[in-house]
Design a protein around this motif. Sequence first.
Motif, mmCIF file in Angstrom:
data_model
loop_
_atom_site.group_PDB
_atom_site.id
_atom_site.type_symbol
_atom_site.label_atom_id
_atom_site.label_comp_id
_atom_site.label_asym_id
_atom_site.label_seq_id
_atom_site.Cartn_x
_atom_site.Cartn_y
_atom_site.Cartn_z
ATOM 1 N N ALA A 59 32.179 33.420 36.973
ATOM 2 C CA ALA A 59 33.079 32.342 37.383
ATOM 3 C C ALA A 59 32.459 31.507 38.495
ATOM 4 N N ASP A 60 32.887 30.260 38.588
ATOM 5 C CA ASP A 60 32.433 29.384 39.668
ATOM 6 C C ASP A 60 33.146 29.722 40.977
ATOM 7 N N VAL A 61 34.426 30.111 40.868
ATOM 8 C CA VAL A 61 35.234 30.441 42.042
ATOM 9 C C VAL A 61 35.999 31.730 41.751
ATOM 10 N N VAL A 62 35.977 32.642 42.711
ATOM 11 C CA VAL A 62 36.733 33.885 42.607
ATOM 12 C C VAL A 62 37.652 33.993 43.816
ATOM 13 N N VAL A 63 38.938 34.148 43.565
ATOM 14 C CA VAL A 63 39.928 34.327 44.625
ATOM 15 C C VAL A 63 40.484 35.740 44.497
ATOM 16 N N ILE A 64 40.355 36.535 45.554
ATOM 17 C CA ILE A 64 40.862 37.895 45.493
ATOM 18 C C ILE A 64 41.782 38.169 46.673
ATOM 19 N N GLU A 65 42.724 39.087 46.452
ATOM 20 C CA GLU A 65 43.619 39.559 47.503
ATOM 21 C C GLU A 65 43.464 41.070 47.653
ATOM 22 N N GLU A 66 43.911 41.576 48.795
ATOM 23 C CA GLU A 66 43.807 43.005 49.130
ATOM 24 C C GLU A 66 42.354 43.480 49.071
ATOM 25 N N PRO B 274 36.986 50.721 41.513
ATOM 26 C CA PRO B 274 36.430 49.438 41.973
ATOM 27 C C PRO B 274 35.177 49.019 41.223
ATOM 28 N N GLU B 275 34.398 49.997 40.717
ATOM 29 C CA GLU B 275 33.186 49.642 39.989
ATOM 30 C C GLU B 275 33.521 48.912 38.688
ATOM 31 N N LYS B 276 34.621 49.296 38.031
ATOM 32 C CA LYS B 276 35.043 48.599 36.814
ATOM 33 C C LYS B 276 35.548 47.196 37.139
ATOM 34 N N SER B 277 36.304 47.083 38.220
ATOM 35 C CA SER B 277 36.801 45.763 38.632
ATOM 36 C C SER B 277 35.639 44.832 38.927
ATOM 37 N N LEU B 278 34.664 45.341 39.667
ATOM 38 C CA LEU B 278 33.504 44.524 40.024
ATOM 39 C C LEU B 278 32.725 44.109 38.786
ATOM 40 N N ALA B 279 32.493 45.054 37.885
ATOM 41 C CA ALA B 279 31.733 44.730 36.669
ATOM 42 C C ALA B 279 32.442 43.658 35.854
ATOM 43 N N TRP B 280 33.766 43.736 35.780
ATOM 44 C CA TRP B 280 34.513 42.730 35.023
ATOM 45 C C TRP B 280 34.399 41.366 35.699
ATOM 46 N N ILE B 281 34.556 41.321 37.025
ATOM 47 C CA ILE B 281 34.478 40.045 37.743
ATOM 48 C C ILE B 281 33.110 39.404 37.545
ATOM 49 N N LEU B 282 32.048 40.176 37.719
ATOM 50 C CA LEU B 282 30.704 39.621 37.587
ATOM 51 C C LEU B 282 30.441 39.148 36.157
ATOM 52 N N ALA B 283 31.014 39.846 35.180
ATOM 53 C CA ALA B 283 30.816 39.457 33.785
ATOM 54 C C ALA B 283 31.446 38.109 33.467
ATOM 55 N N GLN B 284 32.437 37.688 34.245
ATOM 56 C CA GLN B 284 33.089 36.392 34.003
ATOM 57 C C GLN B 284 32.189 35.224 34.382
ATOM 58 N N ALA C 220 43.216 45.650 32.337
ATOM 59 C CA ALA C 220 43.466 46.559 33.453
ATOM 60 C C ALA C 220 42.153 47.241 33.802
ATOM 61 N N VAL C 221 41.650 46.972 35.007
ATOM 62 C CA VAL C 221 40.339 47.508 35.403
ATOM 63 C C VAL C 221 40.395 48.147 36.789
ATOM 64 N N GLY C 222 41.425 48.956 37.030
ATOM 65 C CA GLY C 222 41.489 49.696 38.281
ATOM 66 C C GLY C 222 42.551 49.232 39.240
ATOM 67 N N SER C 223 42.926 47.962 39.189
ATOM 68 C CA SER C 223 43.956 47.434 40.070
ATOM 69 C C SER C 223 45.331 47.591 39.438
ATOM 70 N N ASP C 224 46.372 47.451 40.262
ATOM 71 C CA ASP C 224 47.733 47.450 39.712
ATOM 72 C C ASP C 224 48.116 46.074 39.193
ATOM 73 N N HIS C 225 47.198 45.105 39.292
ATOM 74 C CA HIS C 225 47.393 43.762 38.748
ATOM 75 C C HIS C 225 46.370 43.506 37.656
ATOM 76 N N ARG C 226 46.758 42.699 36.669
ATOM 77 C CA ARG C 226 45.783 42.156 35.732
ATOM 78 C C ARG C 226 45.196 40.874 36.339
ATOM 79 N N PRO C 227 43.911 40.640 36.184
ATOM 80 C CA PRO C 227 43.334 39.374 36.671
ATOM 81 C C PRO C 227 43.727 38.207 35.784
ATOM 82 N N ILE C 228 43.665 37.020 36.353
ATOM 83 C CA ILE C 228 43.948 35.779 35.638
ATOM 84 C C ILE C 228 42.697 34.896 35.679
#
Length: 325
Positions: A133-140, A121-131, A310-318
């Motif tokens: 973005a104005d809006v972030v939509v997440i599931e699970e 999750p730390e890699k996922s979070l770091a990637w999201i914050l690095a974007q 791929a940053v920890g999830s079984d999905h790639r972000p879009i």
Amino acid sequence: MRLLAQLLSLLFRGTALMLGLVGAGMALVCLGGAFSDRLDAFTHAAPLWLAMAVGAVVLGGVCARGAERWVMVSLGGIGLLACTILMAPELWAAARFKPATVAQSDLKVVQFNVWHDNRSPEKSLAWILAQDADVVVIEEGAGESWPIVKALRANYPFASCGKGARCETWIFSRKKMIARGGATFEGPYLSAAWATLADAKGPFTVIGVHYTWPVPAGPQQAQGRKLARLASGFDRKSMILAGDFNSTPWSFTLKRQDETLGLRRWTRAMASWPAGRFSRIMAAPAPFLPIDHVYAGEQWRAVKVERGPAVGSDHRPIVVTFRRQ
């Protein structure tokens, strides 16, 4: 040596016949998805049937002779034709997209199923914050991915889920949320969140959703109808819809949804699943199923559409960057 060559030839010819029969048979079954939700479940595996058809043509053409060769190549050709009918419109739409230069005033949206069993999750979070973005939509956004939610709440001033509440689908925004909520009316369970955001050109609504798997048939289609009812309560011209739909663009279910929603789907043939180690024993070198999608109303035009790592999830972000027209 001659015996070995004969055995290998028999193996390759048998494999070609098997690939041709299964690939052509399943591809033809997929076409029945136009009339049956149960048959439509097989369309999600169209890339597999396509690979089988190609294998039948190649192996049959190289290893077989005479009538046997024509049978194998013909079976492969039937599979190729059926898969082309299913997949060609999506691939053509993807090829036609022309990106533009991103401007500072554009709206950047991240769609990401962060996975409740997130490996890092730390890699996922770091990637999201690095974007940024104005809006972030997440599931699970629960389980192992809960630290991502907590950190995003600290970094984004607005969230679709109230403090103390545990939601599965979240919308985070730098723009002020005028109103927010979820899919609360009766019907099949649908993990959804919505938020109406303030904007200089007028408010607009963002909806995030997470569908169930396409098998067994029925529940996913019912969720689609529920989403259509939810979306009908907002201005679709300015709407943005993102989520994990667990549905590929060559399925008749998603094609019908595209028509019903009246929104433009900007994610075209963009494979997002599986990513990395998506189970305890299986890992994927690259995703091959496009199941995460981003839609928008006619007031928006995508200037950039990209897939994250791929940053920890079984999905790639879009990531989709929109310009309001």
